[in-house]
Design a protein around this motif. Structure first.
Motif, PDB file in Angstrom:
ATOM      1  N   PHE A 271       3.625  13.162   1.977  1.00  0.00           N
ATOM      2  CA  PHE A 271       3.936  12.310   0.827  1.00  0.00           C
ATOM      3  C   PHE A 271       3.082  12.638  -0.397  1.00  0.00           C
ATOM      4  CE2 PHE A 271       5.326   9.517   4.369  1.00  0.00           C
ATOM      5  CZ  PHE A 271       6.655   9.437   4.020  1.00  0.00           C
ATOM      6  N   GLY A 272       2.052  13.427  -0.253  1.00  0.00           N
ATOM      7  CA  GLY A 272       1.227  13.795  -1.397  1.00  0.00           C
ATOM      8  C   GLY A 272       0.679  12.587  -2.130  1.00  0.00           C
ATOM      9  N   GLU A 273       0.769  12.618  -3.470  1.00  0.00           N
ATOM     10  CA  GLU A 273       0.227  11.528  -4.279  1.00  0.00           C
ATOM     11  C   GLU A 273       0.965  10.211  -4.061  1.00  0.00           C
ATOM     12  OE1 GLU A 273       0.676  13.569  -8.007  1.00  0.00           O
ATOM     13  OE2 GLU A 273      -1.497  13.716  -8.218  1.00  0.00           O
ATOM     14  N   LEU A 274       2.221  10.298  -3.618  1.00  0.00           N
ATOM     15  CA  LEU A 274       2.984   9.083  -3.351  1.00  0.00           C
ATOM     16  C   LEU A 274       2.303   8.223  -2.293  1.00  0.00           C
ATOM     17  CD1 LEU A 274       5.464   7.316  -3.705  1.00  0.00           C
ATOM     18  CD2 LEU A 274       6.716   8.853  -2.166  1.00  0.00           C
ATOM     19  N   LEU A 275       1.551   8.852  -1.390  1.00  0.00           N
ATOM     20  CA  LEU A 275       0.872   8.102  -0.334  1.00  0.00           C
ATOM     21  C   LEU A 275      -0.114   7.098  -0.919  1.00  0.00           C
ATOM     22  CD1 LEU A 275       0.305   7.621   2.664  1.00  0.00           C
ATOM     23  CD2 LEU A 275      -1.405   9.440   2.548  1.00  0.00           C
ATOM     24  N   TYR A 276      -0.814   7.485  -2.004  1.00  0.00           N
ATOM     25  CA  TYR A 276      -1.778   6.563  -2.615  1.00  0.00           C
ATOM     26  C   TYR A 276      -1.070   5.339  -3.166  1.00  0.00           C
ATOM     27  CZ  TYR A 276      -4.979  10.515  -2.320  1.00  0.00           C
ATOM     28  OH  TYR A 276      -5.755  11.541  -1.860  1.00  0.00           O
ATOM     29  N   LEU A 277       0.102   5.534  -3.716  1.00  0.00           N
ATOM     30  CA  LEU A 277       0.877   4.414  -4.238  1.00  0.00           C
ATOM     31  C   LEU A 277       1.336   3.511  -3.099  1.00  0.00           C
ATOM     32  CD1 LEU A 277       2.015   3.257  -6.869  1.00  0.00           C
ATOM     33  CD2 LEU A 277       4.080   4.594  -6.479  1.00  0.00           C
ATOM     34  N   ILE A 278       1.788   4.117  -2.013  1.00  0.00           N
ATOM     35  CA  ILE A 278       2.252   3.353  -0.852  1.00  0.00           C
ATOM     36  C   ILE A 278       1.109   2.543  -0.252  1.00  0.00           C
ATOM     37  CG2 ILE A 278       3.125   3.564   1.508  1.00  0.00           C
ATOM     38  CD1 ILE A 278       4.681   6.050   0.546  1.00  0.00           C
ATOM     39  N   ARG A 279      -0.030   3.194  -0.075  1.00  0.00           N
ATOM     40  CA  ARG A 279      -1.169   2.522   0.565  1.00  0.00           C
ATOM     41  C   ARG A 279      -1.754   1.400  -0.294  1.00  0.00           C
ATOM     42  NH1 ARG A 279      -3.770   4.280   5.010  1.00  0.00           N
ATOM     43  NH2 ARG A 279      -3.243   6.301   5.930  1.00  0.00           N
ATOM     44  N   ASN A 280      -1.531   1.441  -1.586  1.00  0.00           N
ATOM     45  CA  ASN A 280      -2.102   0.423  -2.456  1.00  0.00           C
ATOM     46  C   ASN A 280      -1.145  -0.714  -2.759  1.00  0.00           C
ATOM     47  OD1 ASN A 280      -4.968   0.955  -3.684  1.00  0.00           O
ATOM     48  ND2 ASN A 280      -4.031   2.952  -3.343  1.00  0.00           N
ATOM     49  N   ALA A 281      -0.042  -0.772  -2.038  1.00  0.00           N
ATOM     50  CA  ALA A 281       0.840  -1.941  -2.130  1.00  0.00           C
ATOM     51  C   ALA A 281       0.181  -3.110  -1.396  1.00  0.00           C
ATOM     52  CB  ALA A 281       2.190  -1.622  -1.521  1.00  0.00           C
ATOM     53  N   ARG A 282       0.659  -4.311  -1.665  1.00  0.00           N
ATOM     54  CA  ARG A 282       0.032  -5.492  -1.053  1.00  0.00           C
ATOM     55  C   ARG A 282       0.538  -5.761   0.357  1.00  0.00           C
ATOM     56  NH1 ARG A 282       1.125  -9.807  -5.706  1.00  0.00           N
ATOM     57  NH2 ARG A 282       3.129  -8.701  -5.559  1.00  0.00           N
ATOM     58  N   THR A 283       1.804  -5.424   0.611  1.00  0.00           N
ATOM     59  CA  THR A 283       2.388  -5.669   1.926  1.00  0.00           C
ATOM     60  C   THR A 283       3.184  -4.446   2.376  1.00  0.00           C
ATOM     61  OG1 THR A 283       4.452  -6.571   1.030  1.00  0.00           O
ATOM     62  CG2 THR A 283       2.626  -8.136   1.391  1.00  0.00           C
ATOM     63  N   VAL A 284       3.595  -4.450   3.635  1.00  0.00           N
ATOM     64  CA  VAL A 284       4.425  -3.366   4.155  1.00  0.00           C
ATOM     65  C   VAL A 284       5.737  -3.286   3.383  1.00  0.00           C
ATOM     66  CG1 VAL A 284       5.740  -2.563   6.160  1.00  0.00           C
ATOM     67  CG2 VAL A 284       3.391  -3.403   6.452  1.00  0.00           C
ATOM     68  N   ALA A 285       6.319  -4.443   3.064  1.00  0.00           N
ATOM     69  CA  ALA A 285       7.583  -4.467   2.317  1.00  0.00           C
ATOM     70  C   ALA A 285       7.425  -3.784   0.967  1.00  0.00           C
ATOM     71  CB  ALA A 285       8.058  -5.907   2.131  1.00  0.00           C
ATOM     72  N   GLU A 286       6.349  -4.111   0.240  1.00  0.00           N
ATOM     73  CA  GLU A 286       6.126  -3.504  -1.063  1.00  0.00           C
ATOM     74  C   GLU A 286       5.859  -2.005  -0.928  1.00  0.00           C
ATOM     75  OE1 GLU A 286       3.238  -5.404  -3.484  1.00  0.00           O
ATOM     76  OE2 GLU A 286       4.255  -7.354  -3.461  1.00  0.00           O
TER      77      GLU A 286
ATOM     78  N   ALA B 190       7.336  -7.400  10.393  1.00  0.00           N
ATOM     79  CA  ALA B 190       6.351  -6.400   9.964  1.00  0.00           C
ATOM     80  C   ALA B 190       6.297  -6.277   8.449  1.00  0.00           C
ATOM     81  CB  ALA B 190       6.675  -5.053  10.592  1.00  0.00           C
ATOM     82  N   LEU B 191       7.387  -6.641   7.769  1.00  0.00           N
ATOM     83  CA  LEU B 191       7.446  -6.455   6.326  1.00  0.00           C
ATOM     84  C   LEU B 191       6.435  -7.318   5.572  1.00  0.00           C
ATOM     85  CD1 LEU B 191      11.323  -6.361   5.847  1.00  0.00           C
ATOM     86  CD2 LEU B 191       9.736  -4.418   5.750  1.00  0.00           C
ATOM     87  N   SER B 192       6.104  -8.471   6.114  1.00  0.00           N
ATOM     88  CA  SER B 192       5.178  -9.380   5.419  1.00  0.00           C
ATOM     89  C   SER B 192       3.714  -9.094   5.735  1.00  0.00           C
ATOM     90  CB  SER B 192       5.496 -10.836   5.791  1.00  0.00           C
ATOM     91  OG  SER B 192       5.370 -11.030   7.197  1.00  0.00           O
ATOM     92  N   LEU B 193       3.449  -8.119   6.590  1.00  0.00           N
ATOM     93  CA  LEU B 193       2.060  -7.814   6.942  1.00  0.00           C
ATOM     94  C   LEU B 193       1.306  -7.307   5.721  1.00  0.00           C
ATOM     95  CD1 LEU B 193       2.539  -6.014  10.390  1.00  0.00           C
ATOM     96  CD2 LEU B 193       1.693  -8.330   9.983  1.00  0.00           C
ATOM     97  N   PRO B 194       0.088  -7.845   5.487  1.00  0.00           N
ATOM     98  CA  PRO B 194      -0.695  -7.380   4.332  1.00  0.00           C
ATOM     99  C   PRO B 194      -1.345  -6.029   4.621  1.00  0.00           C
ATOM    100  CG  PRO B 194      -1.950  -8.995   5.577  1.00  0.00           C
ATOM    101  CD  PRO B 194      -0.590  -8.915   6.233  1.00  0.00           C
ATOM    102  N   LEU B 195      -1.583  -5.271   3.561  1.00  0.00           N
ATOM    103  CA  LEU B 195      -2.267  -3.986   3.698  1.00  0.00           C
ATOM    104  C   LEU B 195      -3.699  -4.135   3.200  1.00  0.00           C
ATOM    105  CD1 LEU B 195       0.488  -1.509   2.428  1.00  0.00           C
ATOM    106  CD2 LEU B 195       0.038  -2.322   4.741  1.00  0.00           C
ATOM    107  N   SER B 196      -4.627  -3.820   4.060  1.00  0.00           N
ATOM    108  CA  SER B 196      -6.036  -4.001   3.717  1.00  0.00           C
ATOM    109  C   SER B 196      -6.508  -3.006   2.671  1.00  0.00           C
ATOM    110  CB  SER B 196      -6.901  -3.861   4.983  1.00  0.00           C
ATOM    111  OG  SER B 196      -6.699  -2.590   5.581  1.00  0.00           O
ATOM    112  N   THR B 197      -5.728  -1.955   2.439  1.00  0.00           N
ATOM    113  CA  THR B 197      -6.143  -0.908   1.494  1.00  0.00           C
ATOM    114  C   THR B 197      -5.713  -1.193   0.067  1.00  0.00           C
ATOM    115  OG1 THR B 197      -4.120   0.300   2.042  1.00  0.00           O
ATOM    116  CG2 THR B 197      -6.100   0.896   3.263  1.00  0.00           C
ATOM    117  N   ALA B 198      -5.072  -2.345  -0.160  1.00  0.00           N
ATOM    118  CA  ALA B 198      -4.514  -2.625  -1.488  1.00  0.00           C
ATOM    119  C   ALA B 198      -5.588  -2.660  -2.565  1.00  0.00           C
ATOM    120  CB  ALA B 198      -3.766  -3.961  -1.449  1.00  0.00           C
TER     121      ALA B 198
END
Length: 358
Positions: free
Chosen positions: A81-96, A201-209
């Motif tokens: 995913f390259g740079e897109l991974l940073y955007l994905i990991r910095n979302a607030r939830t799995v859904a986002e 799973a979609l509502s799970l928060p991401l700790s990396t946000a």
């Protein structure tokens, strides 16, 4: 949704190492698929999706490993995913995070799109290719599903597993092989390729946000060229930027990289109101102006990077484009960068005088 035949060369990240582990020569595999060797290093370049699928098909046949694509996807994981991974990991939830993947996937792949559908308590994340008649496409679909599973595990946890993996094609190998690779058996001949999981799973928060970092990444990605737009000229320019330093920026080479014949490419460019020569000139102009702002690039180096065999050829072309010499352009637009070109100019003058004295 219109089909676009290109993907970023980032899709080949980890390919050389994995192919070698499979007893293959990665450079030879690229050659057989008519893909440039530099695709392994220049991940920002573009390659024809048809050739990408052909590469996977060639590799599975040459290695005798029918699940080559699936296993390569598990091996690549989130790195693809390259740079897109940073955007994905910095979302607030799995859904986002999955919304970011779906919304920005066209930056990396114009031949497929990501779907996220909800049906009751079940979510389906799908990988859909518009042009289905491609040799090697089942390999690419299995690879995409494997990468998707690795992404969800990276977001939720290593122990996460989908409720089902869907594959649009029949099984490529026996059930035991799929179970060994994935830990469970996919559903074959499904309506799409992808996987299903519980909507909880979609509502799970991401700790990396990190909201601030996410905004910076969004602004950066807005400046990237989307591969979903039907803009052939922009793809030609991308290829030219990579081919010019090697001196192989010909219409034949560009057409080959795009899996077109030369006449088809020229006809399509004409339909868009441009030509290969016009795009070549525009690309060289943009690159020349960029290089003139770099104090560490000499005129000789600049000429080579733009595909000219000598400095005089570049200077004549530059004067034709801008009605001014490169040195005069630099004095006017980048006065702080003058010393380097002035030094080149003085050295050339001294060299000519020395030759005259001799």
């Amino acid at each position: 949704m219109s089909f676009n035949p290109f993907v970023r060369a980032l899709s080949l990240i980890g390919f050389a190492e994995f192919a070698t582990q499979q007893g293959l020569n990665p450079v030879d595999m690229l050659r057989r698929a008519a893909l440039p060797q530099q695709s392994l290093e220049r991940h920002d370049g573009i390659i024809a999706f048809r050739r990408y699928c052909a590469l996977l098909d060639i590799c599975q046949r040459q290695s005798g490993n029918t699940l080559f694509g699936l296993q390569l996807g598990l091996f690549q994981g989130v790195n693809v995913f390259g740079e897109l991974l940073y955007l994905i990991r910095n979302a607030r939830t799995v859904a986002e995070a999955l919304d970011e993947l779906r919304d920005h996937y066209a930056l990396y792949n114009g031949a497929a799109y990501i779907g996220l559908d909800i049906d009751g308590d079940t979510a389906t994340l799908s990988y859909r290719v518009t042009e289905l008649d491609l040799p090697g496409l089942p390999q690419a679909e299995e690879l995409a599903c494997a990468v998707g599973v690795q992404l969800l595990r990276a977001l939720i946890g290593d122990s996460w597993r989908p409720e089902a993996i869907l594959l649009r094609h029949p099984a490529l190998q026996d059930e035991a092989s799929y179970r060994q690779a994935l830990g469970f058996l996919p559903s074959f001949s499904a309506h799409c390729s992808g996987f299903q999981f519980s909507t909880s799973a979609l509502s799970l928060p991401l700790s990396t946000a990190d909201t601030r970092l996410q905004q910076l990444i969004v602004e950066h990605m807005k400046r990237m060229e989307r591969l979903s737009a039907d803009d052939l000229a922009s793809y030609v320019k991308v290829l030219l930027r990579h081919l010019l330093p090697s001196g192989r920026a010909t219409v034949e080479k560009v057409a080959d990289c795009m899996a077109y014949n030369t006449r088809t490419l020229q006809r399509r460019l004409s339909q868009e109101g441009t030509s290969f020569q016009q795009l070549l000139d525009e690309t060289r102009q943009d690159m020349a102006c960029h290089y003139l702002e770099d104090p560490f690039i000499s005129m000789t180096q600049m000429s080579g990077l733009l595909g000219y065999s000598n400095q005089s050829g570049f200077c004549r072309a530059f004067n034709r484009w801008f009605q001014v010499t490169p040195l005069a352009w630099q004095k006017r637009n980048s006065p702080n960068q003058q010393p380097r070109l002035l030094r080149d100019s003085r050295l050339n003058t001294l060299h000519r005088r020395s030759e005259g004295d001799n």
